[in-house]
Design a protein around this motif. Structure first.
Motif, mmCIF file in Angstrom:
data_model
loop_
_atom_site.group_PDB
_atom_site.id
_atom_site.type_symbol
_atom_site.label_atom_id
_atom_site.label_comp_id
_atom_site.label_asym_id
_atom_site.label_seq_id
_atom_site.Cartn_x
_atom_site.Cartn_y
_atom_site.Cartn_z
ATOM 1 N N GLN A 41 8.692 1.782 -9.795
ATOM 2 C CA GLN A 41 10.122 1.844 -10.121
ATOM 3 C C GLN A 41 10.702 0.446 -10.324
ATOM 4 O O GLN A 41 11.527 0.213 -11.232
ATOM 5 C CB GLN A 41 10.872 2.577 -9.002
ATOM 6 C CG GLN A 41 10.579 4.060 -8.943
ATOM 7 C CD GLN A 41 11.224 4.722 -7.740
ATOM 8 O OE1 GLN A 41 11.679 4.043 -6.818
ATOM 9 N NE2 GLN A 41 11.249 6.062 -7.756
ATOM 10 N N GLN A 42 10.236 -0.529 -9.525
ATOM 11 C CA GLN A 42 10.701 -1.907 -9.665
ATOM 12 C C GLN A 42 10.257 -2.490 -11.011
ATOM 13 O O GLN A 42 11.017 -3.211 -11.680
ATOM 14 C CB GLN A 42 10.176 -2.766 -8.518
ATOM 15 C CG GLN A 42 10.765 -2.394 -7.168
ATOM 16 C CD GLN A 42 10.160 -3.220 -6.036
ATOM 17 O OE1 GLN A 42 9.467 -4.211 -6.281
ATOM 18 N NE2 GLN A 42 10.409 -2.793 -4.806
ATOM 19 N N CYS A 43 9.000 -2.172 -11.413
ATOM 20 C CA CYS A 43 8.490 -2.644 -12.694
ATOM 21 C C CYS A 43 9.311 -2.073 -13.848
ATOM 22 O O CYS A 43 9.628 -2.767 -14.833
ATOM 23 C CB CYS A 43 7.022 -2.260 -12.873
ATOM 24 S SG CYS A 43 5.908 -3.177 -11.803
ATOM 25 N N GLY A 44 9.645 -0.814 -13.772
ATOM 26 C CA GLY A 44 10.439 -0.184 -14.814
ATOM 27 C C GLY A 44 11.803 -0.838 -14.964
ATOM 28 O O GLY A 44 12.308 -1.018 -16.072
ATOM 29 N N LYS A 100 1.198 -8.279 -10.535
ATOM 30 C CA LYS A 100 0.081 -8.414 -9.610
ATOM 31 C C LYS A 100 0.259 -7.512 -8.389
ATOM 32 O O LYS A 100 -0.696 -6.897 -7.889
ATOM 33 C CB LYS A 100 -0.046 -9.878 -9.174
ATOM 34 C CG LYS A 100 -0.533 -10.818 -10.277
ATOM 35 C CD LYS A 100 -0.627 -12.242 -9.748
ATOM 36 C CE LYS A 100 -1.136 -13.192 -10.854
ATOM 37 N NZ LYS A 100 -1.206 -14.594 -10.350
ATOM 38 N N GLN A 101 1.497 -7.451 -7.899
ATOM 39 C CA GLN A 101 1.772 -6.576 -6.734
ATOM 40 C C GLN A 101 1.494 -5.125 -7.084
ATOM 41 O O GLN A 101 0.919 -4.375 -6.293
ATOM 42 C CB GLN A 101 3.217 -6.747 -6.270
ATOM 43 C CG GLN A 101 3.544 -5.947 -5.018
ATOM 44 C CD GLN A 101 5.006 -6.116 -4.597
ATOM 45 O OE1 GLN A 101 5.774 -6.843 -5.220
ATOM 46 N NE2 GLN A 101 5.371 -5.421 -3.533
ATOM 47 N N GLN A 121 0.638 -7.717 -16.289
ATOM 48 C CA GLN A 121 -0.230 -7.703 -15.118
ATOM 49 C C GLN A 121 -0.404 -9.066 -14.464
ATOM 50 O O GLN A 121 -0.725 -9.166 -13.283
ATOM 51 C CB GLN A 121 -1.613 -7.142 -15.493
ATOM 52 C CG GLN A 121 -1.569 -5.674 -15.863
ATOM 53 C CD GLN A 121 -2.940 -5.112 -16.227
ATOM 54 O OE1 GLN A 121 -3.975 -5.782 -16.033
ATOM 55 N NE2 GLN A 121 -2.959 -3.892 -16.769
ATOM 56 N N SER A 122 -0.141 -10.160 -15.208
ATOM 57 C CA SER A 122 -0.301 -11.506 -14.648
ATOM 58 C C SER A 122 0.956 -11.996 -13.954
ATOM 59 O O SER A 122 0.935 -13.026 -13.282
ATOM 60 C CB SER A 122 -0.714 -12.487 -15.752
ATOM 61 O OG SER A 122 0.281 -12.507 -16.778
ATOM 62 N N PHE A 153 -1.949 -0.342 -6.866
ATOM 63 C CA PHE A 153 -2.710 0.653 -7.627
ATOM 64 C C PHE A 153 -4.144 0.727 -7.103
ATOM 65 O O PHE A 153 -4.720 1.806 -6.932
ATOM 66 C CB PHE A 153 -2.700 0.272 -9.108
ATOM 67 C CG PHE A 153 -3.434 1.248 -9.978
ATOM 68 C CD1 PHE A 153 -2.833 2.443 -10.372
ATOM 69 C CD2 PHE A 153 -4.749 0.997 -10.407
ATOM 70 C CE1 PHE A 153 -3.517 3.347 -11.164
ATOM 71 C CE2 PHE A 153 -5.425 1.908 -11.174
ATOM 72 C CZ PHE A 153 -4.819 3.086 -11.567
ATOM 73 N N GLU A 154 -4.745 -0.438 -6.850
ATOM 74 C CA GLU A 154 -6.100 -0.477 -6.335
ATOM 75 C C GLU A 154 -6.185 0.159 -4.947
ATOM 76 O O GLU A 154 -7.127 0.869 -4.622
ATOM 77 C CB GLU A 154 -6.575 -1.938 -6.275
ATOM 78 C CG GLU A 154 -8.030 -2.115 -5.876
ATOM 79 C CD GLU A 154 -8.996 -1.622 -6.954
ATOM 80 O OE1 GLU A 154 -10.144 -1.302 -6.595
ATOM 81 O OE2 GLU A 154 -8.586 -1.519 -8.131
#
Length: 1005
Positions: free
Chosen positions: A70-73, A98-99, A92-93, A104-105
């Motif tokens: 949600q923060q990425c969006g 990165k977070q 992604q960089s 996700f991992e």
């Protein structure tokens, strides 16, 4: 050993899988379910832990991933993610990208799952290790500055808690002392008996432990077919292992027994299904030692107890709430996953363990079957038409010779029966037909029965008596074991006083329900447990139950410590405050007492009008005026206070602090007779020489001292009992006179009062009741409960003897003219061990095939035992032929559970609480008429369903009994087997259904 293996080993100990070689009691059940339990612990448990951790990890990681997504969006806008949902590569960089990739991992795989799994196993091991020892669940001792357990407390001013408070004490089987088994060889039976000859007492409840060794101070006894091996329950500083105990015993026995017995005892046990082999001796040594050292209790609510303790453990040992100030603000975030896993897995294990414990509780509380019913009745109550049968019964005459009623030279004859009318006939020596014919001759059977003897563990007897004797017992006297060197009370090592408290508390609770509201409970006790008794009684009976502590001068003491104790105690309790009880009947003569006191707020002055003629012990012409009497002031209000001819000459009004004003008003101006607050009749009032008022009463009530009269020593009582039997047969009974005195306080000769003793021992209480009734013509009735072998060797014959003659010498009656007309009933009950021995399992695993794994697990954890044993707890085919219903009943003489016919009709009488009035057997039907606890008349009809079908039943009811169920005085009619009788008012009850409901209708204790 890794953490999982450590946990499984502990759980196998809790489920007692390590004792699969035992074949008695609950171990038989565990043995049947060994495979399912083993499979769950070794296969399903680790799967469950991993599954729970995995589910929690996934849920936790997904929540965190969703938050960052949600923060990425919000930060990256519409091109933050690719069409397939992945984060755009150019993002992604970036720090937020990165977070996101880290989260996700994390969502794809569990981080350090093995470490977390090991921590869960470690905590489960630590938790369950705290609550189990040698077959019993309890809070084990922990030495720490931190509180380790949650103790229930709801703000009471004072509360007593002990280690086994929430458990039933079940270690009361008589074969714990003496264990017998039979070896069959080529049609020949060899009998082996393990006899407990010495038992060390653990002083001050310390950490010392006990184990069995061969008693070196006693001899091994042998005959052609019997071997008796003496055992010593000895104190050790360090507890030997079970294997060490067995090996040492084997070696000691082998060195001492004759060679011809070794072949039999060292033969292979053909019933053994474990690894390697074991001998017959090993099998029985394992059973004997385990019975005496473990499985002392059944928990009343193991599931609730462990769930409460689990919450306490997690708060204090996982979350560390006591140390919250010294931990990071977010420390719980990392612990939540572990806590949830511990709770989820522990609760399943708790449910599984609780299923086994609750099943034992169900069997313990189940009302037990009556396995034998017989009557002992004096010949004056036996119809003469039965005398020819009695004359021909050699077993009866041999019994009378043994009891001392007749000599060897006396020949059986009707004339001798008429001469010795107080000889006691025992129906056990006669066929059922004779017994029922005798019962049919007795009207109002229960009213004619003067006593009831019950051969049973006392908890089970009290449980069965609940409906029949609820609130009817006027006097309870018990003399429980005291935890002394002289007693053989069996307690769990390290839990001496709490074992005793648990033994007593449940039995006090059950007996209090039988006690009349105005009845009294007397408990003999000495200094070893007097403090514990007071606390337990207050807990069970209520803080206002204590009445008095009576001091019994034993007139004998052994030198012991700084002081020589010359007394024991008799504590007295009631169900209502003692100030609400009437004083005891008794005494004679006249009482004179003051009828006025010093004026005070509690005793204010008031006026009273006295008529002329009141007696006055003054000289003629005495004329009082104004005020007189000193501290007890009297004031003349109206009239003249003049004495003439020893009486008050004129009516007069006086003012004073009267203490008997109510009685004064009734005596001078109301209806007579007048009674005081103690129930004693007021015979008059008079003025003393100085003008003070006094009251006179008939002494019909007494207030006895707490110092009991001298009744002689225990040695005297032992010698007296030895005179009755011609030899010393029972050690240290209480004096009969003391019991007569105590029983005579709350009971009266003109009422049918019940007296109960459920630690009956040699039968002193019954002896006292018979003597008391003999002396005052009373109608008191006794109920005696005893489980020991001396039920048959001492208690029962003692009652028979005291009925025939008050006094005895060298086993012979010296006063047969003092014999009394009497009848007592005696019954034997199924034991808890018998219930376990009769369990049969119906394997239902095939019914679960194809069902979801969750359903199969739910069945295993919660329902397996109840479902698979349901058919054996009360078989419906028992009711097809109730006169030949068989159960396997343990016989101590052989050490085996053998089929025996039980008394289904009498069991049902007790379940109903029936006051039996009439018993008849006719045309193959047994009818029992009586009153239920509500006072309603009911009828019970028993039949062999295969022999007496519904057509025969209808003919019997309408023809022989001449009753119409549609229009009858009976409130209910109970009939075994389906019936087609006309029943418009629903009065006919199917016995099977009622029996089942009542047998398992157990009030919470």
């Amino acid at each position: 050993m890794n953490k999982f293996d450590e946990l499984v080993a502990k759980l196998e100990e809790l489920f007692e899988l390590d004792k699969a070689n035992l074949d008695f009691g609950i171990h038989r059940i565990i043995k049947k379910k060994h495979k399912q339990i083993h499979e769950y612990l070794h296969k399903r448990l680790p799967e469950k832990v991993r599954q729970v951790l995995s589910d929690l990890a996934q849920n936790n990681a997904q929540d965190k991933l969703k938050e960052v997504r949600q923060q990425c969006g919000s930060s990256f806008g519409v091109d933050a993610f690719e069409p397939d949902g992945a984060l755009a590569k150019k993002r992604q960089s970036l720090p937020l990208g990165k977070q996101y990739m880290e989260r996700f991992e994390s969502a794809q795989q569990s981080v350090d799952a093995n470490r977390l799994e090991a921590e869960v196993y470690s905590h489960l091991y630590e938790f369950f290790s705290r609550y189990y020892e040698s077959g019993d669940f309890m809070s084990l001792r922990r030495y720490s500055n931190k509180q380790k357990y949650a103790i229930p407390y709801n703000g009471e001013e004072i509360i007593l808690h002990w280690a086994n408070k929430d458990q039933y004490y079940i270690k009361s089987s008589e074969d714990l002392k003496d264990y017998t088994f039979t070896i069959e060889e080529k049609g020949h039976k060899l009998r082996v008996k393990f006899k407990l000859t010495r038992m060390d007492a653990v002083q001050n409840n310390n950490k010392a432990v006990r184990a069995f060794v061969l008693d070196e101070e006693a001899d091994i006894e042998t005959t052609d077919d019997t071997l008796v091996i003496p055992f010593h329950f000895k104190i050790f500083d360090r507890k030997p292992t079970a294997k060490q105990v067995i090996e040492r015993l084997e070696a000691a026995i082998e060195a001492k027994i004759p060679a011809r017995w070794k072949k039999s005892l060292w033969a292979d046990d053909q019933t053994y299904t474990g690894k390697n082999t074991r001998t017959i001796l090993q099998k029985h040594l394992q059973n004997f030692t385990k019975k005496n050292t473990g499985d002392y209790f059944i928990h009343k609510d193991l599931g609730g107890f462990l769930r409460q303790e689990l919450d306490f453990y997690i708060k204090n040992e996982v979350m560390y709430l006591d140390d919250v100030d010294n931990r990071p603000a977010n420390y719980l975030e990392g612990e939540i996953r572990k806590i949830k896993a511990i709770r989820a897995v522990a609760k399943d294990l708790i449910d599984f363990l609780a299923q086994f414990e609750d099943f034992q509780k169900k069997l313990w509380l189940k009302k037990k079957f009556v396995v034998e019913t017989n009557y002992c009745i004096t010949l004056d109550r036996v119809p003469e038409e039965l005398y020819p049968v009695i004359v021909e019964n050699e077993r009866q005459w041999e019994e009378w010779r043994k009891l001392g009623f007749i000599g060897k030279a006396e020949t059986p004859s009707p004339e001798l029966l008429k001469e010795k009318q107080y000889m006691v006939l025992d129906t056990a020596f006669y066929p059922e037909k004779f017994k029922y014919k005798l019962l049919a001759s007795i009207e109002d059977i229960d009213e004619q029965i003067d006593g009831l003897l019950i051969h049973s563990e006392n908890f089970q007897a009290l449980n069965l008596l609940q409906k029949r004797y609820r609130e009817q017992v006027k006097c309870i006297y018990i003399d429980p074991p005291y935890n002394t060197k002289k007693d053989d009370f069996r307690y769990k090592d390290g839990y001496k006083h709490s074992s005793w408290a648990t033994l007593l508390s449940d039995r006090l609770s059950l007996s209090s329900r039988l006690q009349h509201s105005t009845g009294l409970l007397f408990i003999s006790i000495d200094e070893h447990e007097v403090a514990t008794l007071r606390h337990v009684a207050n807990t069970v009976l209520g803080p206002n139950s204590f009445v008095a502590e009576l001091i019994w001068n034993t007139q004998h003491s052994q030198q012991n410590g700084l002081f020589s104790p010359y007394h024991e105690y008799v504590q007295v309790y009631s169900l209502i405050p003692s100030n609400e009880l009437d004083n005891f009947e008794g005494g004679d003569g006249k009482i004179e007492a003051g009828a006025m006191k010093k004026i005070s707020r509690a005793n204010p002055e008031s006026e009273f009008d006295f008529p002329a003629g009141v007696p006055w012990l003054a000289d003629d012409g005495v004329d009082l005026s104004g005020t007189w009497g000193g501290m007890e002031k009297v004031t003349l209000v109206r009239g003249r206070m003049v004495c003439e001819a020893g009486k008050l000459k004129y009516p007069v009004t006086l003012k004073a602090g009267w203490t008997q004003k109510k009685q004064m008003e009734q005596f001078f101006y109301g209806n007579r007779p007048v009674y005081d607050s103690k129930g004693q009749e007021v015979t008059g009032f008079f003025f003393t020489r100085t003008g003070k008022l006094k009251i006179t009463k008939k002494r019909t009530r007494i207030t006895p001292s707490t110092l009991l009269p001298k009744f002689g020593t225990v040695s005297n009582a032992t010698a007296s009992l030895a005179s009755m039997f011609g030899k010393e047969i029972f050690g240290r009974p209480k004096p009969v006179k003391m019991l007569q005195y105590l029983i005579g306080l709350p009971t009266t000769h003109h009422s049918t009062d019940f007296i109960l003793d459920y630690f009956a021992g040699s039968g002193t209480t019954g002896h006292a009741v018979v003597n008391l009734n003999r002396e005052d013509g009373g109608k008191r009735k006794y109920i005696l409960v005893e489980m020991g072998d001396y039920f048959d060797t001492v208690l029962k014959p003692r009652i028979q003897k005291v009925i025939y003659s008050k006094d005895w010498l060298d086993g012979k009656p010296t006063a047969p003219e003092t014999g009394v007309s009497h009848c007592f009933k005696y019954i034997r009950l199924e034991s808890y061990e018998d219930t376990l021995n009769n369990l049969e399992f119906e394997d239902r695993q095939v019914d679960l095939l194809g069902l979801m794994e969750e359903v199969q697990e739910e069945y295993l954890l919660h329902y397996m035992l109840d479902v698979e044993t349901r058919g054996s707890l009360l078989k419906l085919d028992h009711f097809e032929d109730p006169f030949n219903c068989m159960l396997k009943i343990y016989t101590r003489e052989t050490g085996k559970a053998e089929p025996k016919r039980i008394d289904l009709p009498d069991t049902f009488n007790y379940l109903l609480g029936l006051r039996v009035r009439k018993v008849r057997i006719k045309d193959g039907f047994l009818t029992i008429e009586g009153e239920n606890p509500a006072g309603e008349t009911v009828l019970v009809i028993w039949r062999n369903v295969k022999e007496k079908n519904n057509a025969a039943l209808e003919e019997f009811v309408s023809g022989t009994l001449r009753i119409n169920p549609a229009d009858t005085e009976y409130q209910a009619i109970y009939i075994n087997g389906d019936t087609t009788l006309n029943d418009p008012h629903n009065k006919i009850m199917l016995t099977e259904e009622v029996f089942l409901n009542l047998m398992f209708d157990v009030e919470s204790l």
